[in-house]
Design a protein around this motif. Structure first.
Motif, PDB file in Angstrom:
ATOM      1  N   UNK A  11     -54.609  52.530   7.076  1.00  0.00           N
ATOM      2  CA  UNK A  11     -56.035  52.865   7.089  1.00  0.00           C
ATOM      3  C   UNK A  11     -56.567  52.983   8.514  1.00  0.00           C
ATOM      4  N   UNK A  12     -55.784  52.548   9.483  1.00  0.00           N
ATOM      5  CA  UNK A  12     -56.163  52.703  10.890  1.00  0.00           C
ATOM      6  C   UNK A  12     -55.965  54.144  11.371  1.00  0.00           C
ATOM      7  N   UNK A  13     -55.217  54.917  10.610  1.00  0.00           N
ATOM      8  CA  UNK A  13     -54.924  56.306  10.981  1.00  0.00           C
ATOM      9  C   UNK A  13     -56.080  57.231  10.606  1.00  0.00           C
ATOM     10  N   UNK A  14     -56.046  58.424  11.157  1.00  0.00           N
ATOM     11  CA  UNK A  14     -57.070  59.435  10.890  1.00  0.00           C
ATOM     12  C   UNK A  14     -56.831  60.122   9.549  1.00  0.00           C
ATOM     13  N   UNK A  15     -55.568  60.242   9.149  1.00  0.00           N
ATOM     14  CA  UNK A  15     -55.234  60.887   7.889  1.00  0.00           C
ATOM     15  C   UNK A  15     -54.120  60.095   7.201  1.00  0.00           C
ATOM     16  N   UNK A  24     -52.129  57.385  -4.545  1.00  0.00           N
ATOM     17  CA  UNK A  24     -52.306  56.553  -3.352  1.00  0.00           C
ATOM     18  C   UNK A  24     -53.161  57.256  -2.308  1.00  0.00           C
ATOM     19  N   UNK A  25     -53.016  58.561  -2.217  1.00  0.00           N
ATOM     20  CA  UNK A  25     -53.857  59.321  -1.284  1.00  0.00           C
ATOM     21  C   UNK A  25     -55.321  59.198  -1.678  1.00  0.00           C
ATOM     22  N   UNK A  26     -55.623  59.258  -2.969  1.00  0.00           N
ATOM     23  CA  UNK A  26     -57.003  59.094  -3.441  1.00  0.00           C
ATOM     24  C   UNK A  26     -57.526  57.706  -3.082  1.00  0.00           C
ATOM     25  N   UNK A  27     -56.722  56.684  -3.280  1.00  0.00           N
ATOM     26  CA  UNK A  27     -57.144  55.327  -2.942  1.00  0.00           C
ATOM     27  C   UNK A  27     -57.285  55.141  -1.440  1.00  0.00           C
ATOM     28  N   UNK A  28     -56.480  55.847  -0.669  1.00  0.00           N
ATOM     29  CA  UNK A  28     -56.581  55.812   0.789  1.00  0.00           C
ATOM     30  C   UNK A  28     -57.934  56.381   1.228  1.00  0.00           C
ATOM     31  N   UNK A  29     -58.279  57.564   0.714  1.00  0.00           N
ATOM     32  CA  UNK A  29     -59.578  58.168   1.065  1.00  0.00           C
ATOM     33  C   UNK A  29     -60.732  57.288   0.595  1.00  0.00           C
ATOM     34  N   UNK A  30     -60.590  56.692  -0.569  1.00  0.00           N
ATOM     35  CA  UNK A  30     -61.623  55.785  -1.061  1.00  0.00           C
ATOM     36  C   UNK A  30     -61.837  54.630  -0.086  1.00  0.00           C
ATOM     37  N   UNK A  31     -60.760  54.041   0.365  1.00  0.00           N
ATOM     38  CA  UNK A  31     -60.859  52.918   1.309  1.00  0.00           C
ATOM     39  C   UNK A  31     -61.484  53.342   2.633  1.00  0.00           C
ATOM     40  N   UNK A  32     -61.328  54.598   2.988  1.00  0.00           N
ATOM     41  CA  UNK A  32     -61.914  55.122   4.222  1.00  0.00           C
ATOM     42  C   UNK A  32     -63.379  55.519   4.033  1.00  0.00           C
ATOM     43  N   UNK A  33     -63.913  55.330   2.824  1.00  0.00           N
ATOM     44  CA  UNK A  33     -65.310  55.628   2.567  1.00  0.00           C
ATOM     45  C   UNK A  33     -65.593  57.066   2.178  1.00  0.00           C
TER      46      UNK A  33
END
Length: 95
Positions: A11-15, A24-33
């Motif tokens: 989650x520290x990354x830009x993408x 998992x990509x959807x949950x990643x974007x969710x965590x990034x707001x």
């Protein structure tokens, strides 16, 4: 990626990492707001895993009726967990 700690580190990354599943990509974007981008990952899919993520996202949005529809499509019910706990459980499930 083997565990939730490794996932959270990304989650520290830009993408998101390119090898992540769509769920998992959807949950990643969710965590990034970025709820919209998270939703766009699964909105057009009809598999059970994507329906489960879709349910979580609508629950987070506050649209419980729509969330319940997607939980049912995934063969599950709205969990008695906080959103944070549900997010973590979903990460563990799909890793």
């Amino acid at each position: 990626m083997k565990n939730i700690a490794e996932f959270k580190k990304t989650l520290e990354k830009v993408s998101p990492d390119g090898h992540l599943s769509v769920q998992l990509r959807a949950l990643w974007y969710d965590a990034k707001g970025d709820w919209g981008r998270a939703h766009n990952q699964v909105d057009h899919l009809d598999d059970l895993a994507s329906a489960r993520i879709h349910a979580y996202l609508h629950r987070k949005e506050g649209d419980i009726w729509n969330a319940n529809y997607w939980y049912a499509k995934a063969g599950e019910k709205l969990p008695e967990l906080s959103l944070e706990q549900e997010w973590e459980e979903l990460i563990k499930r799909f890793l």
